[in-house]
Motif scaffolding. Sequence first.
Motif, PDB file in Angstrom:
ATOM      1  N   CYS A 137      -7.837   6.238 -55.401  1.00 52.13           N
ATOM      2  CA  CYS A 137      -8.276   6.876 -56.649  1.00 52.13           C
ATOM      3  C   CYS A 137      -8.659   5.856 -57.712  1.00 52.13           C
ATOM      4  O   CYS A 137      -9.536   6.111 -58.540  1.00 52.13           O
ATOM      5  N   SER A 138      -8.021   4.688 -57.691  1.00 55.06           N
ATOM      6  CA  SER A 138      -8.326   3.693 -58.724  1.00 55.06           C
ATOM      7  C   SER A 138      -9.745   3.153 -58.590  1.00 55.06           C
ATOM      8  O   SER A 138     -10.354   2.775 -59.587  1.00 55.06           O
ATOM      9  N   SER A 139     -10.285   3.132 -57.370  1.00 55.73           N
ATOM     10  CA  SER A 139     -11.665   2.659 -57.217  1.00 55.73           C
ATOM     11  C   SER A 139     -12.642   3.601 -57.911  1.00 55.73           C
ATOM     12  O   SER A 139     -13.569   3.158 -58.584  1.00 55.73           O
ATOM     13  N   PHE A 140     -12.413   4.889 -57.795  1.00 63.88           N
ATOM     14  CA  PHE A 140     -13.281   5.847 -58.473  1.00 63.88           C
ATOM     15  C   PHE A 140     -13.015   5.888 -59.974  1.00 63.88           C
ATOM     16  O   PHE A 140     -13.936   6.055 -60.772  1.00 63.88           O
ATOM     17  N   ALA A 141     -11.771   5.714 -60.362  1.00 67.56           N
ATOM     18  CA  ALA A 141     -11.426   5.715 -61.787  1.00 67.56           C
ATOM     19  C   ALA A 141     -12.053   4.521 -62.491  1.00 67.56           C
ATOM     20  O   ALA A 141     -12.512   4.638 -63.631  1.00 67.56           O
ATOM     21  N   GLY A 142     -12.078   3.380 -61.826  1.00 63.13           N
ATOM     22  CA  GLY A 142     -12.699   2.199 -62.422  1.00 63.13           C
ATOM     23  C   GLY A 142     -14.181   2.394 -62.668  1.00 63.13           C
ATOM     24  O   GLY A 142     -14.703   2.055 -63.736  1.00 63.13           O
ATOM     25  N   ILE A 143     -14.861   2.972 -61.704  1.00 61.95           N
ATOM     26  CA  ILE A 143     -16.296   3.258 -61.865  1.00 61.95           C
ATOM     27  C   ILE A 143     -16.499   4.285 -62.971  1.00 61.95           C
ATOM     28  O   ILE A 143     -17.364   4.133 -63.832  1.00 61.95           O
TER      29      ILE A 143
ATOM     30  N   ALA B 256     -15.761   2.707 -66.522  1.00 63.31           N
ATOM     31  CA  ALA B 256     -16.828   1.810 -66.965  1.00 63.31           C
ATOM     32  C   ALA B 256     -18.097   2.597 -67.286  1.00 63.31           C
ATOM     33  O   ALA B 256     -18.782   2.318 -68.276  1.00 63.31           O
ATOM     34  N   ALA B 257     -18.404   3.613 -66.496  1.00 65.36           N
ATOM     35  CA  ALA B 257     -19.594   4.431 -66.748  1.00 65.36           C
ATOM     36  C   ALA B 257     -19.436   5.277 -68.009  1.00 65.36           C
ATOM     37  O   ALA B 257     -20.431   5.571 -68.689  1.00 65.36           O
ATOM     38  N   SER B 258     -18.217   5.657 -68.346  1.00 61.01           N
ATOM     39  CA  SER B 258     -18.005   6.476 -69.542  1.00 61.01           C
ATOM     40  C   SER B 258     -18.374   5.721 -70.812  1.00 61.01           C
ATOM     41  O   SER B 258     -18.716   6.322 -71.826  1.00 61.01           O
TER      42      SER B 258
ATOM     43  N   ILE C 253      -7.221   6.867 -71.960  1.00 58.64           N
ATOM     44  CA  ILE C 253      -6.576   6.162 -70.860  1.00 58.64           C
ATOM     45  C   ILE C 253      -5.118   5.843 -71.205  1.00 58.64           C
ATOM     46  O   ILE C 253      -4.214   6.033 -70.387  1.00 58.64           O
ATOM     47  N   VAL C 254      -4.885   5.383 -72.422  1.00 60.21           N
ATOM     48  CA  VAL C 254      -3.515   5.046 -72.835  1.00 60.21           C
ATOM     49  C   VAL C 254      -2.642   6.294 -72.860  1.00 60.21           C
ATOM     50  O   VAL C 254      -1.493   6.274 -72.392  1.00 60.21           O
ATOM     51  N   VAL C 255      -3.169   7.393 -73.394  1.00 63.43           N
ATOM     52  CA  VAL C 255      -2.404   8.648 -73.412  1.00 63.43           C
ATOM     53  C   VAL C 255      -2.095   9.101 -71.984  1.00 63.43           C
ATOM     54  O   VAL C 255      -0.977   9.542 -71.690  1.00 63.43           O
ATOM     55  N   ALA C 256      -3.073   8.969 -71.088  1.00 67.65           N
ATOM     56  CA  ALA C 256      -2.844   9.349 -69.686  1.00 67.65           C
ATOM     57  C   ALA C 256      -1.751   8.483 -69.063  1.00 67.65           C
ATOM     58  O   ALA C 256      -0.877   8.986 -68.343  1.00 67.65           O
ATOM     59  N   GLN C 257      -1.778   7.185 -69.348  1.00 70.65           N
ATOM     60  CA  GLN C 257      -0.777   6.305 -68.759  1.00 70.65           C
ATOM     61  C   GLN C 257       0.611   6.587 -69.340  1.00 70.65           C
ATOM     62  O   GLN C 257       1.590   6.657 -68.596  1.00 70.65           O
TER      63      GLN C 257
ATOM     64  N   SER D 285      -4.322   4.081 -61.373  1.00 67.65           N
ATOM     65  CA  SER D 285      -5.739   4.262 -61.689  1.00 67.65           C
ATOM     66  C   SER D 285      -6.085   3.802 -63.093  1.00 67.65           C
ATOM     67  O   SER D 285      -7.131   3.194 -63.315  1.00 67.65           O
ATOM     68  N   THR D 286      -5.222   4.082 -64.075  1.00 68.52           N
ATOM     69  CA  THR D 286      -5.546   3.708 -65.452  1.00 68.52           C
ATOM     70  C   THR D 286      -5.553   2.194 -65.643  1.00 68.52           C
ATOM     71  O   THR D 286      -6.337   1.684 -66.449  1.00 68.52           O
ATOM     72  N   GLY D 287      -4.730   1.476 -64.912  1.00 67.31           N
ATOM     73  CA  GLY D 287      -4.754   0.017 -65.014  1.00 67.31           C
ATOM     74  C   GLY D 287      -6.079  -0.556 -64.557  1.00 67.31           C
ATOM     75  O   GLY D 287      -6.623  -1.480 -65.167  1.00 67.31           O
ATOM     76  N   ASP D 288      -6.633  -0.003 -63.500  1.00 69.58           N
ATOM     77  CA  ASP D 288      -7.917  -0.485 -63.000  1.00 69.58           C
ATOM     78  C   ASP D 288      -9.080  -0.087 -63.895  1.00 69.58           C
ATOM     79  O   ASP D 288     -10.081  -0.793 -63.960  1.00 69.58           O
ATOM     80  N   VAL D 289      -8.952   1.019 -64.593  1.00 67.91           N
ATOM     81  CA  VAL D 289     -10.020   1.437 -65.500  1.00 67.91           C
ATOM     82  C   VAL D 289     -10.184   0.405 -66.610  1.00 67.91           C
ATOM     83  O   VAL D 289     -11.302   0.013 -66.951  1.00 67.91           O
ATOM     84  N   VAL D 290      -9.088  -0.045 -67.184  1.00 68.25           N
ATOM     85  CA  VAL D 290      -9.165  -1.033 -68.259  1.00 68.25           C
ATOM     86  C   VAL D 290      -9.795  -2.331 -67.751  1.00 68.25           C
ATOM     87  O   VAL D 290     -10.640  -2.924 -68.418  1.00 68.25           O
ATOM     88  N   THR D 291      -9.421  -2.744 -66.568  1.00 71.25           N
ATOM     89  CA  THR D 291      -9.997  -3.951 -65.987  1.00 71.25           C
ATOM     90  C   THR D 291     -11.502  -3.799 -65.795  1.00 71.25           C
ATOM     91  O   THR D 291     -12.268  -4.718 -66.072  1.00 71.25           O
ATOM     92  N   SER D 292     -11.951  -2.629 -65.365  1.00 69.81           N
ATOM     93  CA  SER D 292     -13.369  -2.391 -65.145  1.00 69.81           C
ATOM     94  C   SER D 292     -14.157  -2.307 -66.446  1.00 69.81           C
ATOM     95  O   SER D 292     -15.331  -2.645 -66.494  1.00 69.81           O
TER      96      SER D 292
END
Length: 133
Positions: A57-63, A66-68, A81-85, A111-118
């Motif tokens: 799931c983190s691979s899709f969350a990262g994309i 970043a796309a958002s 993302i922070v609220v979700a985490q 997943s939220t950790g990878d989103v921030v990285t992306s």
Amino acid sequence: TPLRRILCHRKFLAIYFLSVFHIYSGFYLVNSFKQFGFTYGYRDSFLTLVGSCGSFCSSFAGIGGAASLDHFRFKPVYSTIVVAQITALMVLLLSAGSNILFALAVVTVISTGDVVTSMMPTVVMTVFGLIRG
């Protein structure tokens, strides 16, 4: 030099500290969720499945994260993302005995950790533009 100007800039330091604290809280859970799960009495095979689902799931969350940024500003996206985490971490503490809640909480935090990285390259580029030195 341009690099020194960026590294000493207040906005860069804010972005850096936000990302470091956010990512390391995720790293902590990723590295310790199995021990936490064993405490609740979950089997190793279930915890392995949860970790695998989190990685998938983190691979899709990262994309998606970043796309958002193409459609929304950084603060609302990052706040979501922070609220979700934070919500996932609270659910994790209350999830004793519920496989589904435990799995959803762990997958969300991973997943939220990878989103921030992306998102970070896009954010830094937006804030500072393209600077060649």
